[in-house]
Structures are given as structure tokens and as C-alpha cells.
Design an enzyme around this catalytic site. Structure first.
Site, PDB file in Angstrom:
ATOM      1  N   TYR A 150       0.832  -1.210   0.000  1.00  0.00           N
ATOM      2  CA  TYR A 150       0.000   0.000   0.000  1.00  0.00           C
ATOM      3  C   TYR A 150       0.867   1.260   0.000  1.00  0.00           C
ATOM      4  CZ  TYR A 150      -2.953   3.816   1.556  1.00  0.00           C
ATOM      5  OH  TYR A 150      -3.575   5.026   1.663  1.00  0.00           O
ATOM      6  N   ARG A 157       1.636   6.851  -6.817  1.00  0.00           N
ATOM      7  CA  ARG A 157       0.482   7.729  -7.060  1.00  0.00           C
ATOM      8  C   ARG A 157       0.841   9.182  -6.751  1.00  0.00           C
ATOM      9  NH1 ARG A 157      -5.007   6.761  -3.622  1.00  0.00           N
ATOM     10  NH2 ARG A 157      -3.485   6.788  -1.946  1.00  0.00           N
ATOM     11  N   TYR A 209      -0.865  13.354   6.210  1.00  0.00           N
ATOM     12  CA  TYR A 209      -0.463  12.313   7.167  1.00  0.00           C
ATOM     13  C   TYR A 209       1.043  12.388   7.414  1.00  0.00           C
ATOM     14  CZ  TYR A 209      -4.784   9.387   6.924  1.00  0.00           C
ATOM     15  OH  TYR A 209      -6.048   8.888   7.021  1.00  0.00           O
ATOM     16  N   ARG A 222     -11.331  13.562   1.508  1.00  0.00           N
ATOM     17  CA  ARG A 222     -12.333  12.765   2.242  1.00  0.00           C
ATOM     18  C   ARG A 222     -13.615  12.615   1.440  1.00  0.00           C
ATOM     19  NH1 ARG A 222      -9.299   9.815   5.478  1.00  0.00           N
ATOM     20  NH2 ARG A 222      -7.846  11.102   6.652  1.00  0.00           N
ATOM     21  N   GLU A 329     -13.646  -0.678   6.250  1.00  0.00           N
ATOM     22  CA  GLU A 329     -13.664   0.640   5.614  1.00  0.00           C
ATOM     23  C   GLU A 329     -14.999   0.746   4.877  1.00  0.00           C
ATOM     24  OE1 GLU A 329      -9.952   1.746   3.579  1.00  0.00           O
ATOM     25  OE2 GLU A 329     -11.166   2.468   1.900  1.00  0.00           O
TER      26      GLU A 329
END
Ligand code: 3EB
Length: 339
Positions: A150, A157, A209, A222, A329
Site C-alpha cells: 500500500y 500515485r 499524514y 475525504r 472501511e
């Protein structure tokens, strides 16, 4: 699985369909079908429709498979090139891509290549704005060459966003989940008009983050609010039991589910401040939940049903989540009006 009949007359409509209902639905929608994604543990029998299906290998609670079908209220034009298949109307475009990769390091390069392809496509054409991206790849928590898949995906990305001068604050809504096998599979919604990015006041923005979650931050918002005339659509990213940037309730699937629903509510409230008048948890929402452990599938479904009993469109899938301490999730699409 029941077949529901909601979200009619919206610019893009979404339906989750069981295998025995998909052919009839695609025939009925004809040239208005924009995107078909099949979720299931193994590919179901070929569809009668010639519409391309992006397959994601994730077991489905209570069914062999489920098809996510996006339709337009107007006829669409089909598109395909070496990188993707897709379909668009005047304003909106769905694209589907998949790419093989062999390891975490390779996944970073593959993500960079795929996202560069998406941004190239945006720069060429009618749909320069990325609203929503869905990312799936196997063994999302596997560590190879010292990096988790991940995190390696997030590096590639992120690099594409930098190379194409995309501000992280303009990131699309997204989700990233671990499938049981197959390639990196991505589908996205792009738009002629920019969306409005929504953050959650209970959470640190993912693109801020700290480094403890990986060398490059994940590039997603979000939620994104897409205004299409008078009927806006709110695309809520995969949402988890995170406060600030910390995972909370690592030991409890019940508390993680409740915290996740509270986070989704907070995002809807935040969108309200941008003029989104939510149509309500009945016909105004579609939910897709991803649950790490098979034995938690029913627990999560029952809590969602208890909290939002009127919910009409709910799919529960089994997939790995991008942090090892996250047990589930949940993503959502909400319909509403302009207040
Ligand atoms: C989180 O909030 C949980 O990397 O695209 C949610 C939605 C998550 C999207 C992504 C990751 C992504 O950090 C994980």
C-alpha cells in the site's frame, strides 16, 4: 439479493445488481451504461452484454458476485485506447484500467504509469477533473523489499500528482483495498467541471499524514461534491476508524464500525456547509463496506442496518484494508439538492 430502483433521473445513477439481474438491467439501460464493475471471488459466467466489465476479486457477503453499474441519464459514447476502456456523456466520464505487477517496488512504478496515463487523458480532452478513483490490488499489506505494497502504491500515485502539477488539496475522493488476486484494477470518474473537495474536521487530511504511515502521503480527499445542475452528488472516500491520523479501537470491530459511521456523518455535515442538502439515508445513499475478516461480515452489516435502517443500497465485501489495524472501511455515494 433484492433489486432496488432508486436514483432515477440523476446525472449519474448507481445500482448494485446480483448476477441474475445484470443482463436484463444492462439491456434496459442500453446506450446509457457508463461503467460496469464486477466484484466476486471468481469471474461469473460471461454477460450477454458486450459492455466491458472490470473484475475485482473480492468475496461478496450473501452472493457469488455483485455488479456495480453506473448509468447516465443521457446516451454515452464508448471510448477505448491502449490504457483504458470507458464511456462518457457531455460532462462525465468513467474509465477502467488494469495492469499486472509483480512486487511492491514494481507496484510503485505501475501506479505512477497508470496515474500518469489518467492525467495525460485529462490534459487531452473534455474531462480534466478527477472526481473519484477506486483502487484495488492483491496483498495490500504484504511487505516486499522493505516496503508495504500500500505504501509503495502511495509513493507512485503521489509522484504522478507531483509530475502533473496537481495540488494535493485538489485530490479526488478515493479508496484503496486489497483484493484476493489479479492485477492492479482502477476505475475513475472524471468531469468537465471541477468538484468541491470536502475534508473531515475529525481527521487529519490524508495528504498531510505524517511519515509514520509511509514515505509519501496518500493523495485523496475525504469526499468530493459534484454539482450537476440542481442535483449534486457527494462521493465519500473509503472511510475508516481514524481520528486525527490515529487508528482508534484497533481491537473492536463494533467500535470501529460506529466510529466509521460517525466519520461519514461528519463528512456529510461538512458538505452541508458547502450547500449540499442531503436527501437522507433512504433513497439518498448507497454504501459499500469492506470488511477484513469473513467472520465480521454480518456484524458490520447489522450495525449499519441498525443505525441507518432505511438504507436501500448496501453491499458488503470482504477485502483487506490498507492499515493492518483497520478491520473495515466504508465508502458512500450520497444524493441531494442545493440548499
Ligand atoms: C484512511 O482514511 C483509510 O489511499 O486512496 C481510505 C480512502 C484510505 C482512500 C487511498 C486510503 C485511501 O487513511 C485508508
Amino acid at each position: 439479493m433484492r433489486e432496488f430502483n432508486i436514483h432515477q433521473n440523476k446525472t449519474v445513477a448507481l445500482k448494485y445488481l446480483a448476477p441474475d439481474a445484470i443482463d436484463a438491467y444492462l439491456a434496459q439501460c442500453g446506450d446509457r451504461v457508463m461503467c460496469v464493475v464486477g466484484f466476486g471471488s471468481s469471474r461469473c459466467a460471461a454477460l450477454k452484454s458486450r459492455f466491458p466489465v472490470l473484475w475485482v476479486d473480492t468475496p461478496v457477503s450473501g452472493s457469488d458476485a455483485v455488479y456495480e453499474v453506473w448509468t447516465s441519464d443521457k446516451p454515452v459514447t464508448q471510448y477505448s485506447d491502449e490504457l483504458m476502456t470507458g464511456a462518457g456523456n457531455e460532462d462525465l466520464f468513467f474509465g477502467c484500467l488494469s495492469a499486472r505487477f509483480v512486487s511492491a517496488v514494481d507496484l510503485s512504478e505501475t501506479a505512477l504509469r497508470i496515474y500518469s496515463g489518467i492525467f495525460d487523458f485529462h490534459q487531452r480532452g473534455t474531462y480534466p477533473n478527477l472526481l473519484r478513483v477506486w483502487n484495488y490490488f492483491p496483498e495490500i499489506n504484504a511487505v516486499e523489499g522493505g516496503i508495504e505494497r500500500y505504501r509503495s502504491f502511495s509513493v507512485g500515485r503521489h509522484e504522478a500528482f507531483v509530475r502533473y502539477n496537481r495540488k494535493v488539496e485538489d485530490s479526488p475522493s478515493a479508496c484503496a483495498l486489497g483484493s484476493h488476486g489479479g492485477p492492479l484494477a482502477i476505475y475513475f470518474l472524471a468531469s468537465r467541471f471541477p468538484g468541491v473537495q470536502i475534508e473531515n474536521p475529525r481527521q487529519t487530511s490524508a495528504y498531510h499524514y505524517p511519515k509514520q504511515y509511509g514515505p509519501r502521503s496518500p493523495t485523496f480527499s475525504r469526499a468530493t461534491l459534484a454539482f450537476q445542475g440542481d442535483s449534486p452528488t457527494l462521493f465519500i472516500s473509503g472511510t475508516a476508524s481514524i481520528l486525527g491520523h490515529d487508528t482508534v479501537h484497533p481491537e473492536s470491530v463494533i467500535l470501529q464500525t460506529r466510529e466509521t459511521l460517525a466519520n461519514i456523518r461528519a463528512v456529510i455535515d461538512q458538505a452541508g456547509k458547502q450547500g449540499f442538502k442531503f436527501a437522507g439515508f433512504g433513497s439518498g445513499m448507497a454504501l459499500k463496506a469492506y470488511v477484513r475478516h469473513t467472520e465480521h461480515l454480518n456484524v458490520v452489516r447489522d450495525i449499519i442496518r441498525a443505525e441507518w435502517s432505511v438504507l436501500q443500497e448496501l453491499v458488503v465485501l470482504q477485502a483487506d484494508i490498507c492499515r493492518t489495524d483497520l478491520l473495515l472501511e466504508i465508502e458512500a455515494v450520497c444524493w441531494g439538492s442545493v440548499s
